[in-house]
Design a protein around this motif. Structure first.
Motif, PDB file in Angstrom:
ATOM      1  N   LYS A   1     -55.772 -12.826 -45.810  1.00 31.73           N
ATOM      2  CA  LYS A   1     -56.961 -12.048 -45.477  1.00 31.73           C
ATOM      3  C   LYS A   1     -56.556 -10.934 -44.515  1.00 31.73           C
ATOM      4  O   LYS A   1     -55.916 -11.179 -43.498  1.00 31.73           O
ATOM      5  CB  LYS A   1     -58.021 -12.942 -44.831  1.00 31.73           C
ATOM      6  CG  LYS A   1     -59.337 -12.237 -44.535  1.00 31.73           C
ATOM      7  CD  LYS A   1     -60.357 -13.203 -43.974  1.00 31.73           C
ATOM      8  CE  LYS A   1     -61.670 -12.480 -43.689  1.00 31.73           C
ATOM      9  NZ  LYS A   1     -62.692 -13.418 -43.135  1.00 31.73           N
ATOM     10  N   ILE A   2     -56.931  -9.721 -44.847  1.00 33.16           N
ATOM     11  CA  ILE A   2     -56.558  -8.571 -44.035  1.00 33.16           C
ATOM     12  C   ILE A   2     -57.757  -8.129 -43.205  1.00 33.16           C
ATOM     13  O   ILE A   2     -58.854  -7.927 -43.733  1.00 33.16           O
ATOM     14  CB  ILE A   2     -56.085  -7.395 -44.914  1.00 33.16           C
ATOM     15  CG1 ILE A   2     -54.983  -7.867 -45.880  1.00 33.16           C
ATOM     16  CG2 ILE A   2     -55.600  -6.249 -44.047  1.00 33.16           C
ATOM     17  CD1 ILE A   2     -53.761  -8.415 -45.182  1.00 33.16           C
ATOM     18  N   LYS A   3     -57.534  -8.016 -41.908  1.00 34.05           N
ATOM     19  CA  LYS A   3     -58.602  -7.552 -41.038  1.00 34.05           C
ATOM     20  C   LYS A   3     -58.870  -6.078 -41.323  1.00 34.05           C
ATOM     21  O   LYS A   3     -57.959  -5.280 -41.470  1.00 34.05           O
ATOM     22  CB  LYS A   3     -58.212  -7.716 -39.568  1.00 34.05           C
ATOM     23  CG  LYS A   3     -58.079  -9.169 -39.128  1.00 34.05           C
ATOM     24  CD  LYS A   3     -57.735  -9.249 -37.646  1.00 34.05           C
ATOM     25  CE  LYS A   3     -57.610 -10.696 -37.196  1.00 34.05           C
ATOM     26  NZ  LYS A   3     -57.259 -10.787 -35.744  1.00 34.05           N
ATOM     27  N   ARG A   4     -60.153  -5.756 -41.399  1.00 35.38           N
ATOM     28  CA  ARG A   4     -60.524  -4.378 -41.660  1.00 35.38           C
ATOM     29  C   ARG A   4     -60.187  -3.511 -40.448  1.00 35.38           C
ATOM     30  O   ARG A   4     -60.560  -3.818 -39.325  1.00 35.38           O
ATOM     31  CB  ARG A   4     -62.023  -4.294 -41.963  1.00 35.38           C
ATOM     32  CG  ARG A   4     -62.516  -2.898 -42.248  1.00 35.38           C
ATOM     33  CD  ARG A   4     -63.904  -2.906 -42.825  1.00 35.38           C
ATOM     34  NE  ARG A   4     -63.884  -3.401 -44.202  1.00 35.38           N
ATOM     35  CZ  ARG A   4     -64.973  -3.548 -44.951  1.00 35.38           C
ATOM     36  NH1 ARG A   4     -66.154  -3.279 -44.442  1.00 35.38           N
ATOM     37  NH2 ARG A   4     -64.874  -3.992 -46.176  1.00 35.38           N
ATOM     38  N   ARG A   5     -59.496  -2.435 -40.719  1.00 32.30           N
ATOM     39  CA  ARG A   5     -59.093  -1.548 -39.638  1.00 32.30           C
ATOM     40  C   ARG A   5     -60.165  -0.505 -39.353  1.00 32.30           C
ATOM     41  O   ARG A   5     -60.837  -0.026 -40.268  1.00 32.30           O
ATOM     42  CB  ARG A   5     -57.788  -0.828 -40.001  1.00 32.30           C
ATOM     43  CG  ARG A   5     -56.617  -1.783 -40.253  1.00 32.30           C
ATOM     44  CD  ARG A   5     -55.414  -1.012 -40.753  1.00 32.30           C
ATOM     45  NE  ARG A   5     -54.282  -1.893 -41.033  1.00 32.30           N
ATOM     46  CZ  ARG A   5     -53.153  -1.494 -41.589  1.00 32.30           C
ATOM     47  NH1 ARG A   5     -53.001  -0.222 -41.927  1.00 32.30           N
ATOM     48  NH2 ARG A   5     -52.178  -2.350 -41.811  1.00 32.30           N
ATOM     49  N   SER A   6     -60.300  -0.171 -38.084  1.00 32.26           N
ATOM     50  CA  SER A   6     -61.243   0.869 -37.711  1.00 32.26           C
ATOM     51  C   SER A   6     -60.629   2.228 -37.998  1.00 32.26           C
ATOM     52  O   SER A   6     -59.415   2.406 -37.885  1.00 32.26           O
ATOM     53  CB  SER A   6     -61.594   0.773 -36.225  1.00 32.26           C
ATOM     54  OG  SER A   6     -62.224  -0.463 -35.944  1.00 32.26           O
ATOM     55  N   PRO A   7     -61.442   3.197 -38.383  1.00 34.30           N
ATOM     56  CA  PRO A   7     -60.898   4.533 -38.640  1.00 34.30           C
ATOM     57  C   PRO A   7     -60.344   5.149 -37.370  1.00 34.30           C
ATOM     58  O   PRO A   7     -60.839   4.892 -36.269  1.00 34.30           O
ATOM     59  CB  PRO A   7     -62.119   5.315 -39.151  1.00 34.30           C
ATOM     60  CG  PRO A   7     -63.291   4.570 -38.604  1.00 34.30           C
ATOM     61  CD  PRO A   7     -62.888   3.133 -38.592  1.00 34.30           C
ATOM     62  N   ARG A   8     -59.320   5.957 -37.519  1.00 38.30           N
ATOM     63  CA  ARG A   8     -58.693   6.617 -36.368  1.00 38.30           C
ATOM     64  C   ARG A   8     -58.558   8.104 -36.676  1.00 38.30           C
ATOM     65  O   ARG A   8     -57.477   8.592 -36.960  1.00 38.30           O
ATOM     66  CB  ARG A   8     -57.334   5.983 -36.100  1.00 38.30           C
ATOM     67  CG  ARG A   8     -56.633   6.529 -34.847  1.00 38.30           C
ATOM     68  CD  ARG A   8     -55.373   5.730 -34.546  1.00 38.30           C
ATOM     69  NE  ARG A   8     -54.650   6.299 -33.423  1.00 38.30           N
ATOM     70  CZ  ARG A   8     -53.517   6.982 -33.515  1.00 38.30           C
ATOM     71  NH1 ARG A   8     -52.968   7.180 -34.694  1.00 38.30           N
ATOM     72  NH2 ARG A   8     -52.921   7.449 -32.438  1.00 38.30           N
ATOM     73  N   PRO A   9     -59.671   8.822 -36.637  1.00 38.83           N
ATOM     74  CA  PRO A   9     -59.606  10.253 -36.968  1.00 38.83           C
ATOM     75  C   PRO A   9     -58.891  11.060 -35.907  1.00 38.83           C
ATOM     76  O   PRO A   9     -59.030  10.794 -34.715  1.00 38.83           O
ATOM     77  CB  PRO A   9     -61.085  10.654 -37.058  1.00 38.83           C
ATOM     78  CG  PRO A   9     -61.784   9.685 -36.153  1.00 38.83           C
ATOM     79  CD  PRO A   9     -61.035   8.387 -36.299  1.00 38.83           C
ATOM     80  N   ILE A  10     -58.117  12.027 -36.344  1.00 37.10           N
ATOM     81  CA  ILE A  10     -57.447  12.903 -35.399  1.00 37.10           C
ATOM     82  C   ILE A  10     -58.511  13.753 -34.692  1.00 37.10           C
ATOM     83  O   ILE A  10     -59.412  14.291 -35.345  1.00 37.10           O
ATOM     84  CB  ILE A  10     -56.412  13.798 -36.120  1.00 37.10           C
ATOM     85  CG1 ILE A  10     -55.624  14.644 -35.117  1.00 37.10           C
ATOM     86  CG2 ILE A  10     -57.070  14.675 -37.167  1.00 37.10           C
ATOM     87  CD1 ILE A  10     -54.464  15.396 -35.746  1.00 37.10           C
ATOM     88  N   PRO A  11     -58.474  13.879 -33.375  1.00 36.93           N
ATOM     89  CA  PRO A  11     -59.447  14.710 -32.649  1.00 36.93           C
ATOM     90  C   PRO A  11     -59.337  16.174 -33.070  1.00 36.93           C
ATOM     91  O   PRO A  11     -58.274  16.644 -33.495  1.00 36.93           O
ATOM     92  CB  PRO A  11     -59.057  14.521 -31.179  1.00 36.93           C
ATOM     93  CG  PRO A  11     -58.306  13.218 -31.144  1.00 36.93           C
ATOM     94  CD  PRO A  11     -57.573  13.156 -32.454  1.00 36.93           C
TER      95      PRO A  11
END
Length: 294
Positions: A96-106
């Motif tokens: 099971k893979i934990k859902r990653r939070s998005p990491r948008p470039i500023p």
């Protein structure tokens, strides 16, 4: 390394299904590595062999999931093709893979990245396609001249070949189209290396990471895609439209960007309730008031 007959047949099956070339390349490499680890033809693997192979993996959970998916797909094909009377991969565990939070470039860092690429027009266009059109590295690598339909009024529409061979139509802003024009003079893939060969997705991703790292930015090309999705949500785009633009199969993946946007805007929401403090003061004042005894 020479593939066994069954692996070659499986790859021919993938070509008949017209899957993305990269899918076949990754499938072939993984199946050959498993076959080398087993020391025998893959088709001869037992459930115990495959369990031992999976337990031997020392990579991340997401990589284990990817490798296992390739192996399971091969054996499902072998079973359905009646090369086997059973599927030995039923014993394999899919982590099971934990859902990653998005990491948008500023935005400020994105401007730095674009300014740093002004001397490298190819890199500049890759950054635009990721940050302003939401494309993955693999989708950038596969763009052909015939995929872009330029509108007389400006801008264009790009047919994008995404994961699993799924196609979608993506809007390309007029300013991005203008930057791409110098690459549209030849048929086939528009981004090519000096030897004339198309860039591979991994090489595009690697070069973009090196470019960003060289500017002191700890981001990847994919974080520009995150930026595209997040800004679209900030601008009020419907989540299903964003899902279509990104080529997400699962709407839940897209809603992560909505959640990120909601957290950023929480300060504005809090301001809406600032006036409620007046009602609380009035309520306390009413409770303190003594009843009229006259």
């Amino acid at each position: 390394m020479t593939s066994s007959t069954e692996i070659k047949q499986h790859l021919a099956h993938l070509r008949m299904r017209n899957l993305q070339p990269n899918t076949a390349i990754h499938r072939k490499g993984q199946l050959e590595r498993v076959e080398a680890w087993l020391g025998k033809n893959l088709i001869e693997a037992t459930p115990d062999d495959l369990s031992r192979w999976q337990r031997s993996l020392t990579v991340s959970a997401s990589s284990v999931q990817t490798y296992t998916s390739h192996v399971r797909a091969f054996f499902l094909w072998a079973y359905e093709s009646e090369l086997l009377g059973h599927d030995p991969t039923r014993c394999l565990v899919m982590p099971k893979i934990k859902r990653r939070s998005p990491r948008p470039i500023p935005e400020d860092d994105l401007r730095v990245a674009l300014l740093g690429a002004l001397h490298n027009h190819t890199m500049f266009c890759w950054l635009l396609l990721a940050g302003y059109c939401g494309l993955r590295a693999g989708e950038i690598a596969s763009i052909c001249r015939g995929d872009l339909r330029i509108e007389p009024t400006g801008g264009g529409f790009l047919t994008v070949r995404g994961k699993g061979g799924h196609e979608r139509i993506v809007r390309v802003p007029p300013t991005v189209v203008e930057e791409l024009r110098s690459f549209l003079h030849q048929s086939g893939p528009i981004f090519r290396r000096r030897n004339g060969q198309p860039y591979t997705p991994n090489y595009i991703s690697q070069l973009a990471s090196e470019h960003l790292k060289g500017l002191g930015l700890s981001y990847t090309l994919h974080t520009l895609r995150h930026r595209f999705a997040t800004v679209m949500c900030d601008l009020g785009a419907d989540v299903r439209d964003v899902q279509q633009l990104l080529g997400h199969k699962d709407l839940g993946t897209t809603t992560m960007y909505v959640a990120y946007s909601a957290r950023r805007s929480s300060g504005s929401v809090d301001k809406l309730s600032e006036g409620l403090s007046t009602f609380r003061k009035r309520q306390k004042s009413t409770r303190r008031k003594k009843p009229d005894t006259t």
